[in-house]
Design an enzyme around this catalytic site. Structure first.
Site, short mmCIF file in Angstrom:
data_model
loop_
_atom_site.label_atom_id
_atom_site.label_comp_id
_atom_site.label_asym_id
_atom_site.label_seq_id
_atom_site.Cartn_x
_atom_site.Cartn_y
_atom_site.Cartn_z
N PRO A 26 0.82 -1.21 0.00
CA PRO A 26 0.00 0.00 0.00
C PRO A 26 0.86 1.27 0.00
O PRO A 26 1.89 1.31 0.68
CB PRO A 26 -0.80 -0.09 1.30
CG PRO A 26 -0.62 -1.47 1.81
CD PRO A 26 0.61 -2.05 1.18
N ALA A 42 10.40 3.01 -1.53
CA ALA A 42 11.73 2.40 -1.59
C ALA A 42 11.68 1.07 -2.34
O ALA A 42 12.59 0.74 -3.11
CB ALA A 42 12.28 2.19 -0.17
N ALA A 43 10.61 0.30 -2.14
CA ALA A 43 10.52 -1.02 -2.78
C ALA A 43 10.37 -0.88 -4.29
O ALA A 43 11.03 -1.59 -5.06
CB ALA A 43 9.36 -1.80 -2.19
N GLY A 68 3.38 3.44 5.39
CA GLY A 68 4.49 3.15 6.30
C GLY A 68 5.17 1.82 6.02
O GLY A 68 5.94 1.32 6.84
N LEU A 69 4.90 1.23 4.84
CA LEU A 69 5.45 -0.09 4.53
C LEU A 69 6.54 -0.03 3.46
O LEU A 69 6.88 -1.06 2.87
CB LEU A 69 4.32 -1.04 4.10
CG LEU A 69 3.24 -1.26 5.18
CD1 LEU A 69 2.13 -2.17 4.65
CD2 LEU A 69 3.85 -1.88 6.44
N GLY A 70 7.04 1.15 3.21
CA GLY A 70 8.21 1.27 2.33
C GLY A 70 7.89 1.09 0.85
O GLY A 70 8.77 0.67 0.09
N SER A 71 6.68 1.45 0.43
CA SER A 71 6.33 1.21 -0.98
C SER A 71 7.25 1.98 -1.93
O SER A 71 7.68 1.45 -2.95
CB SER A 71 4.86 1.53 -1.25
OG SER A 71 4.66 2.90 -1.26
N ASP A 77 14.63 3.01 5.13
CA ASP A 77 13.75 2.25 4.24
C ASP A 77 14.54 1.63 3.09
O ASP A 77 14.43 0.43 2.82
CB ASP A 77 12.64 3.15 3.67
CG ASP A 77 11.59 3.51 4.71
OD1 ASP A 77 11.85 3.32 5.91
OD2 ASP A 77 10.50 3.97 4.32
C1 MEV Z 1 9.81 5.91 7.70
O1 MEV Z 1 9.67 4.53 7.34
C2 MEV Z 1 10.56 6.04 8.98
C3 MEV Z 1 10.74 7.46 9.48
O2 MEV Z 1 11.62 7.35 10.60
C4 MEV Z 1 11.36 8.36 8.43
C5 MEV Z 1 12.81 8.02 8.11
O3 MEV Z 1 13.47 7.28 8.85
O4 MEV Z 1 13.26 8.53 7.08
C6 MEV Z 1 9.44 8.08 9.94
#
Ligand code: MEV
Length: 328
Positions: free
Chosen positions: A107, A116-117, A111-114, A158
């Site tokens: 998604p 970067a992936a 917050g699941l790194g989409s 990430d």
């Molecule tokens: C994002 O997955 C994690 C955060 O700490 C941002 C970052 O580390 O760049 C919120």
């Protein structure tokens, strides 16, 4: 697929997993350590397919319903950025005659790194296409450039965990330290359904830190301390201790101002149904929560979160490499 001239004719594929931050998000931007793990059940895939000479590069982002030419992409388009950066880093100039087809089950803004992936999958696909072998360090460094475009001031965690595809201890400016969990840790990842770009939450924490630096530095220090205890709990194979640390981290994330009613609405029922610990993961203010659960309580906790409004619950197992076939 092995790389080479045949590969170049038929095309190439690259993949990359999603990720969760187990402990330490936000404080990691300010130099404290954090722990992140890959989630291989969630995947981004890029296929590179050659086109006739003179056609240029076309990007097909299947999940976004977008099909566009590289040179017409806006300057801040992260997919176009990943293609350009990798193409140049691999020693080429100009625009290749390629179609790059991208799919992802991760998604967006959860917050699941989409981000970067997807960028990692693109870099890997181009590397295979060109017959280049790339180390996790190289992939991570290239993807970090697109992370900056997406997130403003990313810590780099990430792109690192997605490129290494192993649990990592990460501290800005030092080499990442992959490590082995001492036992299996069962996690549920539950989606609040609220999309929350990391760029916004990182900017909000920065503004708060600028207004009250001493207070926020203290919170970051406390997070850093519990991350160190978290690695010890993981390596020694103690789910109960790790669960307590997830809860403590969540309390500190509340104090940073990145929890939200939708997150709290899932955390309470998960804990009441027997979770060992639970917290938001990633930027917060929406996105996904992670819940550590003993195997016997998995179904009860999953049901409780679904009844509380989770739009999707994914299970993942963090396993020692000797038992990695169980992980997902
Ligand atoms: C994002 O997955 C994690 C955060 O700490 C941002 C970052 O580390 O760049 C919120």
């Amino acid at each position: 697929m092995t790389a080479g001239s045949d590969t170049k004719r038929v095309g190439a594929t690259g993949t990359a997993p999603g990720k969760i931050i187990l402990l330490g998000e936000h404080a990691v931007v300010y130099g404290r350590p954090a722990i992140a793990v890959p989630v291989t059940r969630l995947q981004a895939t890029a296929h590179v397919v050659p086109l006739p000479a003179g056609t240029g590069t076309w990007i097909r982002a299947v999940d976004l319903g977008r099909y566009y030419r590289l040179h017409q992409a806006p300057a801040d388009d992260p997919l176009a950025h990943a293609v350009r950066i990798a193409w140049r880093a691999f020693g080429n100039s100009g625009e290749p005659d390629l179609e790059i087809v991208i799919h992802s089950t991760i998604p967006i803004a959860g917050g699941l790194g989409s981000g970067a992936a997807v960028a990692t999958a693109v870099v890997r696909a181009l590397a295979v296409y060109l017959g280049r072998s790339v180390s996790p360090e190289e992939v991570s460094a290239l993807v970090y450039e697109t992370e900056k475009l997406l997130h403003g001031t990313p810590s780099g965690i990430d792109n690192t965990v997605v490129a290494y595809e192993r649990p990592i201890w990460f501290r800005r400016g030092t080499p990442p330290e992959p490590f082995e969990p001492g036992t299996c840790f069962h996690l549920l990842i539950a989606d609040t359904g609220v999309s929350s770009p990391t760029r916004d939450t990182v900017a909000a924490v920065r503004a708060a830190w600028q207004a009250e630096p001493d207070h926020y530095e203290t919170l970051f220090d406390r997070i850093g301390t519990l991350v160190a205890r978290g690695r010890a709990a993981m390596m020694s194979g103690s789910p109960a201790r790790l669960g307590t640390l997830l809860d403590e981290n969540q309390e500190l994330l509340r104090q940073l101002g990145v929890s939200s009613p939708e997150i709290e609405q899932l955390l309470g029922p998960a804990k009441s149904a027997g979770a060992l610990g639970a917290k938001l993961s990633g930027g917060g203010r929406g996105g996904n929560i992670i819940v550590l659960v003993e195997p016997a309580r998995l179904e009860a906790v999953r049901r409780a979160m679904q009844q509380a409004g989770a739009v999707r619950v994914v299970e993942t197992v963090l396993a020692p490499s000797s038992r990695r076939d169980q992980s997902s």
